[in-house]
Design a protein around this motif. Structure first.
Motif, mmCIF file in Angstrom:
data_model
loop_
_atom_site.group_PDB
_atom_site.id
_atom_site.type_symbol
_atom_site.label_atom_id
_atom_site.label_comp_id
_atom_site.label_asym_id
_atom_site.label_seq_id
_atom_site.Cartn_x
_atom_site.Cartn_y
_atom_site.Cartn_z
ATOM 1 N N ALA A 154 -3.164 7.779 4.304
ATOM 2 C CA ALA A 154 -2.579 6.778 4.930
ATOM 3 C C ALA A 154 -3.096 5.805 5.950
ATOM 4 C CB ALA A 154 -0.708 7.710 5.593
ATOM 5 N N LEU A 155 -3.592 7.185 6.837
ATOM 6 C CA LEU A 155 -4.822 7.253 7.884
ATOM 7 C C LEU A 155 -6.105 6.439 7.359
ATOM 8 C CD1 LEU A 155 -4.718 10.061 9.868
ATOM 9 C CD2 LEU A 155 -3.363 8.488 10.542
ATOM 10 N N ASP A 156 -6.228 6.643 6.358
ATOM 11 C CA ASP A 156 -7.422 6.204 5.547
ATOM 12 C C ASP A 156 -7.324 3.998 5.577
ATOM 13 O OD1 ASP A 156 -9.511 8.011 5.919
ATOM 14 O OD2 ASP A 156 -8.925 8.474 3.559
ATOM 15 N N LEU A 157 -6.096 4.010 5.411
ATOM 16 C CA LEU A 157 -6.084 2.611 4.893
ATOM 17 C C LEU A 157 -5.563 1.976 6.098
ATOM 18 C CD1 LEU A 157 -2.813 3.589 1.776
ATOM 19 C CD2 LEU A 157 -5.400 1.993 1.704
ATOM 20 N N LYS A 158 -5.145 2.706 7.512
ATOM 21 C CA LYS A 158 -4.444 1.727 8.466
ATOM 22 C C LYS A 158 -5.686 1.718 8.955
ATOM 23 C CE LYS A 158 -1.554 0.097 11.353
ATOM 24 N NZ LYS A 158 -1.151 -1.289 11.687
ATOM 25 N N LEU A 218 0.614 -1.496 0.251
ATOM 26 C CA LEU A 218 -0.140 -0.257 0.226
ATOM 27 C C LEU A 218 0.772 1.184 0.644
ATOM 28 C CD1 LEU A 218 -2.445 -1.013 3.381
ATOM 29 C CD2 LEU A 218 -2.671 -1.544 0.067
ATOM 30 N N ARG A 219 0.363 1.986 -1.442
ATOM 31 C CA ARG A 219 1.491 3.469 -1.210
ATOM 32 C C ARG A 219 0.425 4.615 -0.895
ATOM 33 N NH1 ARG A 219 6.549 3.925 -2.697
ATOM 34 N NH2 ARG A 219 6.119 5.292 -3.715
ATOM 35 N N PRO A 220 0.556 5.363 0.602
ATOM 36 C CA PRO A 220 -0.448 6.458 0.335
ATOM 37 C C PRO A 220 0.332 7.472 -0.248
ATOM 38 C CG PRO A 220 0.253 5.589 2.894
ATOM 39 C CD PRO A 220 1.030 4.790 1.577
ATOM 40 N N ARG A 221 -0.405 8.931 -0.277
ATOM 41 C CA ARG A 221 0.346 9.383 -1.476
ATOM 42 C C ARG A 221 0.427 10.591 0.064
ATOM 43 N NH1 ARG A 221 3.699 8.687 -5.469
ATOM 44 N NH2 ARG A 221 2.786 7.138 -5.565
ATOM 45 N N THR A 222 -0.429 10.920 0.377
ATOM 46 C CA THR A 222 -0.633 11.845 1.882
ATOM 47 C C THR A 222 -0.959 11.135 3.693
ATOM 48 O OG1 THR A 222 -2.862 11.320 1.066
ATOM 49 C CG2 THR A 222 -1.630 13.102 -0.107
ATOM 50 N N TRP A 223 -0.608 11.621 4.367
ATOM 51 C CA TRP A 223 -1.033 11.224 5.692
ATOM 52 C C TRP A 223 -1.733 10.980 5.458
ATOM 53 C CZ3 TRP A 223 1.405 9.099 9.031
ATOM 54 C CH2 TRP A 223 0.886 8.429 10.749
ATOM 55 N N PRO A 241 3.434 -0.916 8.781
ATOM 56 C CA PRO A 241 3.487 0.277 8.375
ATOM 57 C C PRO A 241 5.002 0.467 8.122
ATOM 58 C CG PRO A 241 2.685 0.709 10.805
ATOM 59 C CD PRO A 241 2.341 -0.776 10.033
ATOM 60 N N ILE A 242 5.562 0.750 7.457
ATOM 61 C CA ILE A 242 7.181 0.295 7.018
ATOM 62 C C ILE A 242 7.610 2.036 6.419
ATOM 63 C CG2 ILE A 242 6.559 -0.092 4.285
ATOM 64 C CD1 ILE A 242 9.446 -1.936 4.379
ATOM 65 N N GLN A 243 8.890 1.819 6.916
ATOM 66 C CA GLN A 243 9.436 3.513 6.710
ATOM 67 C C GLN A 243 11.165 3.195 6.296
ATOM 68 O OE1 GLN A 243 7.587 6.509 8.862
ATOM 69 N NE2 GLN A 243 9.298 6.364 9.945
ATOM 70 N N ASP A 280 3.544 1.237 3.190
ATOM 71 C CA ASP A 280 4.459 2.284 2.887
ATOM 72 C C ASP A 280 4.653 3.885 3.049
ATOM 73 O OD1 ASP A 280 7.821 3.420 1.912
ATOM 74 O OD2 ASP A 280 7.197 3.187 -0.098
ATOM 75 N N LEU A 281 5.057 4.533 4.410
ATOM 76 C CA LEU A 281 5.057 5.743 4.716
ATOM 77 C C LEU A 281 5.750 6.772 4.213
ATOM 78 C CD1 LEU A 281 4.267 4.903 8.506
ATOM 79 C CD2 LEU A 281 2.925 5.645 6.534
#
Ligand SMILES: Cc1cc2nc3c(=O)[nH]c(=O)nc-3n(C[C@H](O)[C@H](O)[C@H](O)COP(=O)(O)OP(=O)(O)OC[C@H]3O[C@@H](n4cnc5c(N)ncnc54)[C@H](O)[C@@H]3O)c2cc1C
Ligand code: FES
Ligand code: FES
Lengths: 302, 174
Positions: free
Chosen positions: A12-16, A4-9, A24-26, A47-48
């Motif tokens: 990312a919160l929606d996906l989580k 999963l590759r969110p473009r915005t924060w 999560p991976i940094q 992917d954050l």
């Protein structure tokens, strides 16, 4: 497995929220080791690294708000004067290649009792900024570690940033290991003198199921140090401080060291660290010279 | 999944990438670039070191999908001109050493290569050190920069020689 590759924060919160089981991976310096060595396969990787604001830090009053994606290398390069304890600990993480990828937020996510960021974060009263679609909350660092490799994050939460107060006095980190690089701590210790409040902060690593403060040692030192006269450190006070730090630990025997060795080594680390910090305090060095008055950059991004 | 990235200056894509795969696997097994080596797959040895957007990293710890849209330079990309590129003939074609980067040549000249397995990672990491360094770095700085690169053969002395030799030949930065 999904990637999963969110473009915005917000994304990312929606996906989580939709996929709480996603990992999560940094920097990947913990996550990819697990996958490569087949120690467990996440259902999905989130992917954050594409999210720009996670790579930013900013100064907000007397606090550095360290975005979850700021690497150890950048922290060392950009924030050493303001967060000396955390920067010292960051210097000891892995190798240059690991520091170029690894993050403090990843260290918190992994919540290993041996993680090197934890002692300085405890010593200087950091606060973890967690967020989910339900909202943001601030978790005091002392409440963040809940067990071996467990933390206080809810399944739908992500770390947005870590808030670390700018140093107001000398800070030190030291760690025991078999060589100078690439070492998981046998035990570690961090100290912060909060000079204005005449208070001592501590953090003990790799010597209990979770990183922890040595509260009795903090109170003892705060009461016994000559804050006003700045007289030299009484060796008995330093020795007792070391004993109290060691007493706060609950180490185990493992491949890296025996419990008895860890207890002994912690007392030595703590005694020395107090000596260095106190010498700096007496000399009027070790604090952030730009604290309060501005000076230095107020933000950084990549 | 498909991953689009730029490798050694060329836009390229890898197909059928497994979501848990590493950038190292993509480079070696899908893009035919065997320079970066796979030894430990846990970040300990540095033999897989490549540049990711200009920063040296362990390719084994970068998830393939994290390289989407990013720029990777491998040891193959450091040599000039006739450097072997994917599909451009055998990877070992250039035995003359022509076209090698100064850092690569210094490793050969200093005798810093024995089995050679650690060499590509060391070359990239040394290249990164010298790109930042002002003149010949101190021994302490070289050791610190190379602390994440393991070599089982040389005992490291010749590697230090190679870095100093390359630094001398490269001269001060412009
Ligand atoms: C060779 C090597 C040497 C190492 N040496 C050290 C060392 O000396 N000291 C040390 O402390 N550690 C060390 N580590 C471990 C690792 O580098 C650190 O824990 C690092 O801080 C992890 O950061 P990361 O960004 O790579 O995390 P990742 O691997 O990306 O993630 C780590 C964990 O945190 C979670 N996570 C990541 N970001 C977030 C977020 N924003 N919100 C919620 N959860 C999140 C992930 O899901 C995962 O559980 C080493 C690792 C390797 C491979
Ligand atoms: S293979 Fe990546 S560090 Fe060893
Ligand atoms: S030359 Fe063989 S591992 Fe370094």
């Amino acid at each position: 497995m999904d990637f999963l590759r969110p473009r915005t924060w917000a994304e990312a919160l929606d996906l989580k929220a939709a996929r709480p089981e996603a990992t999560p991976i940094q920097g990947g310096t913990d996550v990819m080791v697990e996958i490569n060595l087949d120690k467990g396969r996440p259902a999905a990787l989130l992917d954050l690294t594409p999210i720009p604001e996670l790579r930013e830090w900013s100064r907000e009053g007397d606090v550095i708000r360290l975005g979850a994606g700021v690497t150890y290398s950048r922290l060392i390069g950009e924030l050493e004067a303001r967060l000396p304890g955390l920067a010292q600990a960051s210097r000891t993480v892995g190798s240059p290649q690991i520091r170029n990828r690894g993050t403090v937020a990843g260290n918190l996510g992994a919540a290993s009792p041996a993680g090197d960021s934890h002692p300085p974060l405890l010593a200087c009263d950091a606060v973890v900024e967690a967020e989910s679609v339900r909202g943001a909350r601030l978790i005091p660092i002392g409440e963040f570690y809940t067990g071996v490799k467990r933390n206080a994050l809810a399944p739908d939460e992500l770390i947005r940033a870590v808030r670390v107060p700018v140093a107001r006095g000398p800070q030190y980190f030291s760690k025991i290991g078999t060589r100078n690089a690439m070492v998981i701590a046998v035990c570690s210790f961090s100290i912060a003198l909060h000079a204005a409040e005449r208070r001592v902060g501590t953090g003990v690593g790799s010597a209990a199921p979770t990183p922890r403060r040595a509260v009795a040692a903090e109170e003892f030192a705060a009461a016994r140090l000559d804050w006003r006269g700045r007289s030299p450190l009484d060796p008995d006070v330093a020795g007792r401080f070391g004993e109290l730090v060691a007493g706060a630990a609950a180490p185990i025997d493992d491949v890296r060291g025996r419990a008895a060795y860890r207890t002994h080594a912690l007392a030595v680390l703590a005694r020395r660290a107090l000596g260095w910090a106190w010498a700096d305090f007496r000399a009027g060095t070790g604090a952030d010279s730009s604290a309060g008055s501005g000076g230095g950059d107020d933000r950084g991004s990549q | 999944m498909r991953v689009n990235l730029t490798v050694n200056g060329r836009a390229t894509a890898a197909d059928d990438v497994w979501e848990g795969e590493s950038l190292l696997y993509v480079l070696r097994e899908r893009l035919g670039l065997p320079g970066a080596k796979n030894a430990c797959e846990q970040g300990e040895c540095g033999s897989c070191t490549v540049y990711l957007d200009g920063t040296p990293v362990c390719a084994c710890l970068v998830a393939a999908g994290q390289a989407e849209g990013r720029e990777v330079v491998t040891v193959e990309g450091l040599s000039r001109g006739d450097a072997p590129l994917p599909g451009a003939g055998p990877a070992h074609g250039d035995v003359s050493g022509e076209g090698l980067h100064e850092v690569q040549r210094a490793f050969l000249d200093a005798g810093a290569v024995q089995c050679g397995f650690c060499t590509p990672g060391l070359v990239v990491q040394a290249h990164a050190l010298l790109a930042e360094a002002d003149g010949v770095p101190s021994d302490a700085d070289i050791r610190e920069a190379l602390a994440g690169n393991l070599c089982r053969c040389t005992g490291y002395e010749k590697i230090l020689d190679a870095v100093r030799l390359a630094a001398t030949r490269l001269g001060p930065p412009p």
